[in-house]
Motif scaffolding. Structure first.
Motif, PDB file in Angstrom:
ATOM      1  N   TYR A  63       0.848  -1.187   0.000  1.00 32.38           N
ATOM      2  CA  TYR A  63       0.000   0.000   0.000  1.00 32.38           C
ATOM      3  C   TYR A  63       0.886   1.239   0.000  1.00 32.38           C
ATOM      4  O   TYR A  63       1.179   1.829   1.054  1.00 32.38           O
ATOM      5  N   ARG A 114       1.881   4.046   2.878  1.00 30.55           N
ATOM      6  CA  ARG A 114       3.272   4.157   3.317  1.00 30.55           C
ATOM      7  C   ARG A 114       3.702   5.615   3.362  1.00 30.55           C
ATOM      8  O   ARG A 114       4.323   6.066   4.338  1.00 30.55           O
ATOM      9  N   ARG A 115       3.408   6.338   2.277  1.00 30.25           N
ATOM     10  CA  ARG A 115       3.813   7.754   2.221  1.00 30.25           C
ATOM     11  C   ARG A 115       3.120   8.558   3.314  1.00 30.25           C
ATOM     12  O   ARG A 115       3.711   9.447   3.916  1.00 30.25           O
ATOM     13  N   MET A 141       2.042   7.438   6.212  1.00 33.51           N
ATOM     14  CA  MET A 141       2.672   7.091   7.484  1.00 33.51           C
ATOM     15  C   MET A 141       3.996   7.831   7.647  1.00 33.51           C
ATOM     16  O   MET A 141       4.287   8.379   8.726  1.00 33.51           O
ATOM     17  N   ASP A 142       4.801   7.838   6.596  1.00 30.33           N
ATOM     18  CA  ASP A 142       6.094   8.516   6.668  1.00 30.33           C
ATOM     19  C   ASP A 142       5.916  10.004   6.948  1.00 30.33           C
ATOM     20  O   ASP A 142       6.621  10.587   7.780  1.00 30.33           O
ATOM     21  N   PRO A 156       5.440   4.762  12.371  1.00 28.46           N
ATOM     22  CA  PRO A 156       6.220   3.621  11.872  1.00 28.46           C
ATOM     23  C   PRO A 156       5.409   2.795  10.875  1.00 28.46           C
ATOM     24  O   PRO A 156       4.205   2.584  11.060  1.00 28.46           O
ATOM     25  N   ARG A 157       6.061   2.341   9.834  1.00 29.48           N
ATOM     26  CA  ARG A 157       5.376   1.523   8.830  1.00 29.48           C
ATOM     27  C   ARG A 157       4.975   0.172   9.431  1.00 29.48           C
ATOM     28  O   ARG A 157       5.789  -0.533  10.006  1.00 29.48           O
ATOM     29  N   VAL A 190       1.907  -2.363   5.672  1.00 28.40           N
ATOM     30  CA  VAL A 190       1.828  -1.751   4.346  1.00 28.40           C
ATOM     31  C   VAL A 190       2.845  -2.323   3.357  1.00 28.40           C
ATOM     32  O   VAL A 190       2.761  -2.040   2.159  1.00 28.40           O
ATOM     33  N   ASP A 191       3.817  -3.079   3.829  1.00 28.28           N
ATOM     34  CA  ASP A 191       4.819  -3.684   2.949  1.00 28.28           C
ATOM     35  C   ASP A 191       4.408  -5.128   2.672  1.00 28.28           C
ATOM     36  O   ASP A 191       4.683  -6.036   3.466  1.00 28.28           O
TER      37      ASP A 191
END
Length: 531
Positions: free
Chosen positions: A461, A465-466, A468-469, A474-475, A478-479
């Motif tokens: 996702y 991810r972006r 969250m960053d 923290p991720r 999403v990975d």
């Protein structure tokens, strides 16, 4: 004897329905008794949510509703997400379901597919939800549904038929099918609107999805006013390709908002002025200080989000025609210059959220200029909502607005491909969203349409991810590495390609347009050389 279920088939045909999406089950088998001999085309999805999204895509591509035949209980909770998306974006959809016998409803006996109150459960995601108590009532209930589709703010309608009613004898006389017209604005309101617009120095027009079927009069109105026009995602293409007065969907951006605040008269047609079109940065920063004229076929919408100075309960296209007849010769307000200044200030193609996708979007338009592009909630679609230009309405729509669900793109694109076989249709999806409804690749194969599925693969996702960053979170979750998408497509009996350059994509799109089956094209986001 004609049963209620068979009578329903006849009534759907009389109302112009030509396609039904559904998965047969023991509670809906009566609906299928006369279906093979009818003119209706039946398409079997792999999940009821897919059925709803296909009906949604069919309706958005044509402006006409399709029907869904859905099993009671889990089938209805499965389709609820698709109905919610259609409700948020005013998409007509007729959902016919079974329900348990009338004498068992609400008794909690643990019967097959039982819900405490199925009608009430679906009422929150439909314009109305109705339990049919007798076959004789069917023409009236269907008439209500199609009156809404044609003459009011459309959306999904749910009609459930108890098992004992489904098999009952139907009336032996054919009911009338009414021709329905949307409301017309009174002369006094039109005269006042024309007077305000004639005297405006800096008018602005806001065009929403309610304008999709009135492109010609709305284009004439915008040109007669010489006014910049903001077109929402569902109004994309109403003014045609590269129109000098079309600002697109820029209401959430600083230069667009400044133009809106500076306008002395604003004409808003067929738009709810909602968050996902006008406030994507979620700060309530879209403000209108001039006189606001709102036109909508839904009286409640006229009072939501932005309070109008003049409200017209009417069809947007009819109001545009009436105003054109009342306005003087085309004004000279330097509208195109105002649009050019805003576009220069926005510099959208260079924006950080857009630039990575411009080569992909440009290649799609160059290779398939007449295509219908159907998107999921994914980065390329978010970017396209700002920069894609379309030659006509109903050619660009997606789930990145309104309800904002994932998994929409593939089945909705299939619905569109079945509706407009004369044009290529592309599903523009991410790998995360594709996994929600991947099984519908089999439905596309069964349908034998050359649907093109372009997958932006960033292993999970990427948009979340972006986010969250950017939020210093923290991720987590999403990975998600994607499977072998090309191999999966081929295992479904579809074509599969994995590409990394615009040139290769262009050639693959041209080839896929004339293929004998669906084609999945995977773009590796990390290896993509388009920027």
């Amino acid at each position: 004897m004609t049963t209620c279920a068979q009578y329903l088939i006849d009534r759907l045909v009389a109302h112009g329905i030509d396609t039904v999406f559904g998965i047969p089950g023991v509670h809906t088998v009566e609906l299928y008794r006369g279906l093979p001999e009818s003119p209706l085309r039946h398409v079997t999805p792999r999940h009821e949510q897919g059925a709803g999204f296909m009906a949604d895509g069919y309706a958005r591509a044509t402006g006409r509703p399709a029907a869904c035949f859905i099993i009671s209980g889990p089938g209805m909770t499965n389709i609820a997400t698709a109905m919610a998306q259609a409700l948020a974006d005013s998409v007509p959809m007729l959902v016919i379901s079974s329900v348990n016998r009338r004498d068992t409803l609400g008794r909690g006996q643990g019967r097959l597919h039982e819900l405490p109150d199925q009608r009430a459960t679906l009422a929150g995601v439909s314009v109305f939800s109705h339990t049919l108590q007798a076959p004789e009532a069917l023409p009236e209930v269907l008439g209500r549904a199609f009156a809404i589709f044609a003459g009011a703010r459309p959306g999904p309608v749910h009609i459930e038929i108890p098992l004992d009613v489904m098999a009952r004898p139907a009336p032996d006389h054919p009911p009338r099918v009414a021709e329905v017209f949307a409301p017309a604005a009174p002369d006094a309101a039109l005269a006042r609107a024309a007077d305000w617009l004639t005297g405006a120095e800096r008018p602005l027009v806001l065009l929403g999805g309610g304008c999709a079927d009135a492109a010609e009069p709305l284009r004439e109105l915008v040109e007669r006013l010489d006014a910049p026009a903001m077109t929402t995602i569902n109004a994309r293409g109403v003014l045609g390709l590269a129109h000098p007065l079309d600002l697109g969907a820029c209401a959430s951006l600083p230069a667009g908002r400044e133009l809106a605040r500076d306008a002395d008269v604003i004409l808003a047609l067929g738009t709810e002025l909602g968050e996902t079109d006008y406030d994507l940065v979620f700060d309530d920063g879209f403000r209108l200080t001039g006189r606001l004229i709102r036109v909508d076929i839904d009286a409640q919408q006229l009072a939501r989000n932005q309070a109008p100075d003049l409200a017209l309960l009417a069809d947007a296209g009819e109001v545009a025609r009436e105003l054109c007849a009342r306005l003087p010769a085309p004004a000279a307000r330097r509208g195109a210059e105002r649009v050019t200044r805003v576009r220069a200030a926005l510099a959208l193609r260079d924006a950080a959220d857009v630039a990575p996708y411009t080569a992909l979007l440009d290649t799609l338009r160059e290779a398939l200029p007449d295509a219908t592009l159907v998107g999921d909630s994914t980065g390329a679609v978010y970017a396209g909502n700002f920069v894609v230009d379309m030659p006509a309405p109903r050619r660009w729509f997606n789930a990145a607005t309104g309800y904002g669900t994932l998994g929409y793109g593939l089945p909705a694109a299939l619905g569109a491909a079945l509706a407009v076989p004369e044009r290529p249709v592309v599903a523009l999806v991410g790998d995360g969203g594709l996994m929600f409804t991947l099984g519908e690749l089999a439905t596309a194969r069964d349908a034998g349409v050359p649907l093109i599925v372009v997958v932006w693969n960033n292993d999970g996702y990427g948009e979340i991810r972006r986010y969250m960053d950017a939020s210093a979170v923290p991720r987590l979750g999403v990975d998600l590495p994607a499977p072998d998408l090309v191999g999966l497509a081929e295992s479904f009996g579809c074509h599969g390609r994995r590409l990394t350059t615009p040139a290769a994509l262009h050639d693959a799109l041209v080839t896929a347009r004339h293929a004998d089956r669906p084609t999945l094209i995977e773009i590796d986001a990390d290896a993509w050389q388009g920027v």
